[in-house]
Design a protein around this motif. Sequence first.
Motif, PDB file in Angstrom:
ATOM      1  N   VAL A  72      10.159  -0.925   4.428  1.00 41.60           N
ATOM      2  CA  VAL A  72       9.812  -0.299   3.154  1.00 41.60           C
ATOM      3  C   VAL A  72       9.034   0.975   3.431  1.00 41.60           C
ATOM      4  CG1 VAL A  72       8.628  -0.541   0.946  1.00 41.60           C
ATOM      5  CG2 VAL A  72       9.694  -2.548   2.004  1.00 41.60           C
ATOM      6  N   ALA A  73       9.568   2.105   2.965  1.00 37.65           N
ATOM      7  CA  ALA A  73       8.839   3.369   2.975  1.00 37.65           C
ATOM      8  C   ALA A  73       8.280   3.553   1.573  1.00 37.65           C
ATOM      9  CB  ALA A  73       9.750   4.520   3.365  1.00 37.65           C
ATOM     10  N   LYS A  74       6.974   3.290   1.420  1.00 39.00           N
ATOM     11  CA  LYS A  74       6.320   3.327   0.110  1.00 39.00           C
ATOM     12  C   LYS A  74       5.639   4.687  -0.057  1.00 39.00           C
ATOM     13  CE  LYS A  74       4.422   1.539  -3.718  1.00 39.00           C
ATOM     14  NZ  LYS A  74       3.429   0.450  -3.628  1.00 39.00           N
ATOM     15  N   GLY A  75       6.157   5.486  -0.974  1.00 38.77           N
ATOM     16  CA  GLY A  75       5.648   6.826  -1.170  1.00 38.77           C
ATOM     17  C   GLY A  75       4.215   6.860  -1.660  1.00 38.77           C
ATOM     18  N   ALA A  76       3.538   7.962  -1.377  1.00 36.54           N
ATOM     19  CA  ALA A  76       2.159   8.139  -1.825  1.00 36.54           C
ATOM     20  C   ALA A  76       2.083   8.288  -3.331  1.00 36.54           C
ATOM     21  CB  ALA A  76       1.549   9.362  -1.137  1.00 36.54           C
ATOM     22  N   LYS A  77       3.193   8.743  -3.941  1.00 36.37           N
ATOM     23  CA  LYS A  77       3.239   8.922  -5.394  1.00 36.37           C
ATOM     24  C   LYS A  77       4.285   7.978  -5.985  1.00 36.37           C
ATOM     25  CE  LYS A  77       2.152  13.837  -4.859  1.00 36.37           C
ATOM     26  NZ  LYS A  77       2.650  15.224  -5.068  1.00 36.37           N
ATOM     27  N   PRO A  78       4.116   7.573  -7.255  1.00 34.25           N
ATOM     28  CA  PRO A  78       5.111   6.693  -7.885  1.00 34.25           C
ATOM     29  C   PRO A  78       6.441   7.409  -8.092  1.00 34.25           C
ATOM     30  CG  PRO A  78       3.498   7.441  -9.498  1.00 34.25           C
ATOM     31  CD  PRO A  78       3.005   7.905  -8.167  1.00 34.25           C
ATOM     32  N   GLY A  79       7.482   6.619  -8.237  1.00 34.93           N
ATOM     33  CA  GLY A  79       8.803   7.187  -8.458  1.00 34.93           C
ATOM     34  C   GLY A  79       9.873   6.113  -8.423  1.00 34.93           C
ATOM     35  N   GLU A 123       0.836  -1.201   0.000  1.00 35.58           N
ATOM     36  CA  GLU A 123       0.000   0.000   0.000  1.00 35.58           C
ATOM     37  C   GLU A 123       0.870   1.249   0.000  1.00 35.58           C
ATOM     38  OE1 GLU A 123      -3.600   2.056   2.632  1.00 35.58           O
ATOM     39  OE2 GLU A 123      -2.811   0.070   3.165  1.00 35.58           O
ATOM     40  N   ALA A 124       0.494   2.198  -0.844  1.00 31.49           N
ATOM     41  CA  ALA A 124       1.250   3.443  -0.971  1.00 31.49           C
ATOM     42  C   ALA A 124       0.995   4.359   0.216  1.00 31.49           C
ATOM     43  CB  ALA A 124       0.883   4.146  -2.268  1.00 31.49           C
ATOM     44  N   GLY A 125       1.963   5.253   0.463  1.00 26.93           N
ATOM     45  CA  GLY A 125       1.825   6.236   1.529  1.00 26.93           C
ATOM     46  C   GLY A 125       1.999   5.683   2.916  1.00 26.93           C
ATOM     47  N   LYS A 126       2.606   4.501   3.034  1.00 30.17           N
ATOM     48  CA  LYS A 126       2.764   3.877   4.342  1.00 30.17           C
ATOM     49  C   LYS A 126       4.158   3.271   4.505  1.00 30.17           C
ATOM     50  CE  LYS A 126      -2.005   2.754   5.552  1.00 30.17           C
ATOM     51  NZ  LYS A 126      -2.928   1.695   6.038  1.00 30.17           N
ATOM     52  N   ARG A 127       4.495   3.008   5.768  1.00 29.26           N
ATOM     53  CA  ARG A 127       5.726   2.297   6.120  1.00 29.26           C
ATOM     54  C   ARG A 127       5.356   0.844   6.420  1.00 29.26           C
ATOM     55  NH1 ARG A 127      10.502   4.382   7.979  1.00 29.26           N
ATOM     56  NH2 ARG A 127       9.428   6.401   8.076  1.00 29.26           N
ATOM     57  N   HIS A 128       6.118  -0.083   5.843  1.00 30.96           N
ATOM     58  CA  HIS A 128       5.831  -1.509   5.999  1.00 30.96           C
ATOM     59  C   HIS A 128       7.033  -2.195   6.638  1.00 30.96           C
ATOM     60  CE1 HIS A 128       2.294  -1.172   3.311  1.00 30.96           C
ATOM     61  NE2 HIS A 128       3.033  -0.255   2.698  1.00 30.96           N
ATOM     62  N   LEU A 129       6.784  -2.977   7.687  1.00 29.86           N
ATOM     63  CA  LEU A 129       7.823  -3.739   8.373  1.00 29.86           C
ATOM     64  C   LEU A 129       7.558  -5.220   8.157  1.00 29.86           C
ATOM     65  CD1 LEU A 129       7.953  -1.774  11.756  1.00 29.86           C
ATOM     66  CD2 LEU A 129       9.217  -1.320   9.635  1.00 29.86           C
ATOM     67  N   LEU A 130       8.532  -5.909   7.554  1.00 31.90           N
ATOM     68  CA  LEU A 130       8.379  -7.315   7.193  1.00 31.90           C
ATOM     69  C   LEU A 130       9.623  -8.086   7.608  1.00 31.90           C
ATOM     70  CD1 LEU A 130       7.213  -6.643   3.531  1.00 31.90           C
ATOM     71  CD2 LEU A 130       5.694  -7.328   5.402  1.00 31.90           C
ATOM     72  N   TYR A 131       9.514  -9.395   7.566  1.00 34.00           N
ATOM     73  CA  TYR A 131      10.686 -10.261   7.627  1.00 34.00           C
ATOM     74  C   TYR A 131      10.765 -11.064   6.326  1.00 34.00           C
ATOM     75  CZ  TYR A 131      11.849  -9.505  12.539  1.00 34.00           C
ATOM     76  OH  TYR A 131      12.246  -8.947  13.722  1.00 34.00           O
ATOM     77  N   PHE A 132      11.984 -11.192   5.812  1.00 30.60           N
ATOM     78  CA  PHE A 132      12.212 -12.022   4.631  1.00 30.60           C
ATOM     79  C   PHE A 132      12.782 -13.358   5.076  1.00 30.60           C
ATOM     80  CE2 PHE A 132      14.946 -13.723   1.312  1.00 30.60           C
ATOM     81  CZ  PHE A 132      14.086 -13.727   0.216  1.00 30.60           C
ATOM     82  N   LEU A 181      12.212   9.473   6.865  1.00 33.91           N
ATOM     83  CA  LEU A 181      11.321   9.455   5.705  1.00 33.91           C
ATOM     84  C   LEU A 181       9.861   9.461   6.121  1.00 33.91           C
ATOM     85  CD1 LEU A 181      13.156   6.824   3.467  1.00 33.91           C
ATOM     86  CD2 LEU A 181      13.409   9.321   3.475  1.00 33.91           C
ATOM     87  N   ASP A 182       9.061  10.244   5.413  1.00 32.75           N
ATOM     88  CA  ASP A 182       7.614  10.277   5.608  1.00 32.75           C
ATOM     89  C   ASP A 182       6.970   9.775   4.316  1.00 32.75           C
ATOM     90  OD1 ASP A 182       4.957  10.741   6.034  1.00 32.75           O
ATOM     91  OD2 ASP A 182       5.155  12.885   6.436  1.00 32.75           O
ATOM     92  N   PRO A 183       6.466   8.541   4.289  1.00 32.60           N
ATOM     93  CA  PRO A 183       5.905   7.986   3.059  1.00 32.60           C
ATOM     94  C   PRO A 183       4.799   8.842   2.451  1.00 32.60           C
ATOM     95  CG  PRO A 183       6.183   6.260   4.699  1.00 32.60           C
ATOM     96  CD  PRO A 183       6.444   7.559   5.391  1.00 32.60           C
ATOM     97  N   VAL A 184       4.046   9.539   3.268  1.00 31.73           N
ATOM     98  CA  VAL A 184       2.959  10.383   2.760  1.00 31.73           C
ATOM     99  C   VAL A 184       3.504  11.481   1.846  1.00 31.73           C
ATOM    100  CG1 VAL A 184       1.117  11.986   3.428  1.00 31.73           C
ATOM    101  CG2 VAL A 184       1.500   9.897   4.755  1.00 31.73           C
ATOM    102  N   GLU A 185       4.719  11.940   2.116  1.00 30.68           N
ATOM    103  CA  GLU A 185       5.313  13.039   1.351  1.00 30.68           C
ATOM    104  C   GLU A 185       6.257  12.550   0.252  1.00 30.68           C
ATOM    105  OE1 GLU A 185       4.385  16.118   1.839  1.00 30.68           O
ATOM    106  OE2 GLU A 185       3.075  15.554   3.515  1.00 30.68           O
ATOM    107  N   MET A 186       6.421  11.248   0.119  1.00 21.37           N
ATOM    108  CA  MET A 186       7.423  10.709  -0.808  1.00 21.37           C
ATOM    109  C   MET A 186       6.846  10.382  -2.180  1.00 21.37           C
ATOM    110  SD  MET A 186       9.388   8.048   1.743  1.00 21.37           S
ATOM    111  CE  MET A 186       9.903   7.053   0.326  1.00 21.37           C
ATOM    112  N   SER A 187       7.736  10.410  -3.177  1.00 26.01           N
ATOM    113  CA  SER A 187       7.428   9.909  -4.525  1.00 26.01           C
ATOM    114  C   SER A 187       8.414   8.789  -4.821  1.00 26.01           C
ATOM    115  CB  SER A 187       7.557  11.020  -5.563  1.00 26.01           C
ATOM    116  OG  SER A 187       6.652  12.074  -5.297  1.00 26.01           O
ATOM    117  N   GLY A 188       7.947   7.553  -4.793  1.00 27.69           N
ATOM    118  CA  GLY A 188       8.843   6.421  -4.967  1.00 27.69           C
ATOM    119  C   GLY A 188       8.948   5.605  -3.698  1.00 27.69           C
ATOM    120  N   THR A 189       9.931   4.727  -3.663  1.00 29.99           N
ATOM    121  CA  THR A 189      10.042   3.766  -2.573  1.00 29.99           C
ATOM    122  C   THR A 189      11.490   3.631  -2.115  1.00 29.99           C
ATOM    123  OG1 THR A 189       8.175   2.499  -3.447  1.00 29.99           O
ATOM    124  CG2 THR A 189       9.617   1.373  -1.904  1.00 29.99           C
ATOM    125  N   VAL A 190      11.674   3.538  -0.811  1.00 26.20           N
ATOM    126  CA  VAL A 190      12.988   3.225  -0.246  1.00 26.20           C
ATOM    127  C   VAL A 190      12.839   1.963   0.594  1.00 26.20           C
ATOM    128  CG1 VAL A 190      14.931   4.009   1.138  1.00 26.20           C
ATOM    129  CG2 VAL A 190      13.581   5.671  -0.180  1.00 26.20           C
TER     130      VAL A 190
END
Length: 415
Positions: free
Chosen positions: A115-122, A89-98, A149-158
């Motif tokens: 994963v910091a998934k930005g609200a906008k693509p990038g 989901e965009a605009g959110k921070r996701h914590l997972l284990y691989f 990082l604030d996913p709501v303000e981001m364009s793209g993903t880190v």
Amino acid sequence: MFGLSVVSIAAANDKGRIMSEEATDCLDRRNFMIASIASAGASAALIAGAANAQEATAASADAEAGTAYTGDTIRGKKVVSALDVNDLEAGKRHLLYFQGVETPTGQHWYVSVTVAKGAKPGKRVVLTSGVHGDEMSSIHTVQTVMNQLDPVEMSGTVMAVTDVSRPALESMQRRWPNQGRGIDLIDMNREWPGNENGLTAANRHAGLLFNRLLRPNADVAIDFHTGTTGFEVSAFNIGEIGRPEVKAMLDLYPVGQILDMPKAAYPTVLHNAFLDAGIPAFAPEIGAARVLDPGMIELFVEGTMNVLKHHGIVAGPMGRTAEGMAVFVGNSGFPVLATAGGIVEHLVKLTDRVEPGQKLAIQRDSFGHVVAEYTSAVAGEVIGQRSDAMSEPGNPLVIVLFSKTVSDGVEVYPE
């Protein structure tokens, strides 16, 4: 740090002074060793060939499958065996284990994924650390960037993976302790891109991570390191300045040294595996192992945030960069090796400029007598020093970053 892989080094004479004219003999001996090993590895190549074919098929299938949840959770975080950040989901921070490689007891080594998934693509940027288990400042640098990082303000993903080599981190040691064929210690930064069907756990773990987690989610990658236990380094970046997209990012860090190392010299380190996959990548080096260096961490956090701004992922003015700095660029490192046992006294500091013949260190025995003196055979800057005061013969004491003008000679890669 990327350990010390020596293509050719200058040996020391009986008095402990480094004599560069002996480098050719060292190169000949190393080539002889490589030739001997090559014949012994012929049968292993047959096994590896079949495994590589299986790996290629598996990687292709996983890339098409997208995110795969195992159904497990660890401390409330979902576990994945493959990840496509486009599924999150965009605009959110996701914590997972691989879910990484399987252990002898049938369990798995898990690595944390933020994963910091930005609200906008990038653009998608991957940040990795913990490839070596004693590199704490690199982990803290990545964590600090992610916390800004604030996913709501981001364009793209880190996406950040801070504990790549989990078994090594458990004991804060550089190498992965492997039990497959008796106890062994494996440098995981010589295993990339790995092989999901490889002969060691570290190699299989690298294959799983690279095929199913790292490569599929990267448009740009940065693999963070520090010096290794007993040997500290300055603040510098390793990257090919001949690649414009890499050079542009290197210039965004306010650090004074760059090791311009071609990919062909060390193809099995992580950032070079990314380059082989067509993904611009480089490796920062952040001081000493086993400790946090706040001053150096600050430099690399600022530079990494500059990179994210450069790629349009976050907004805002650039911080400090290399602009206006006297950045020293070298393409090789000259190793000064101990020729005696005893306590080492350094006569130069990290980043000091040195000249040929300049005395770099002395060594004393248990009676306080000087048993060896060490000089530089090249002009350059100090990029690394032994931090353990005691040394035995063969230990690297100093590495001098310099520019070589011939294709042979000294070539050391500080990881």
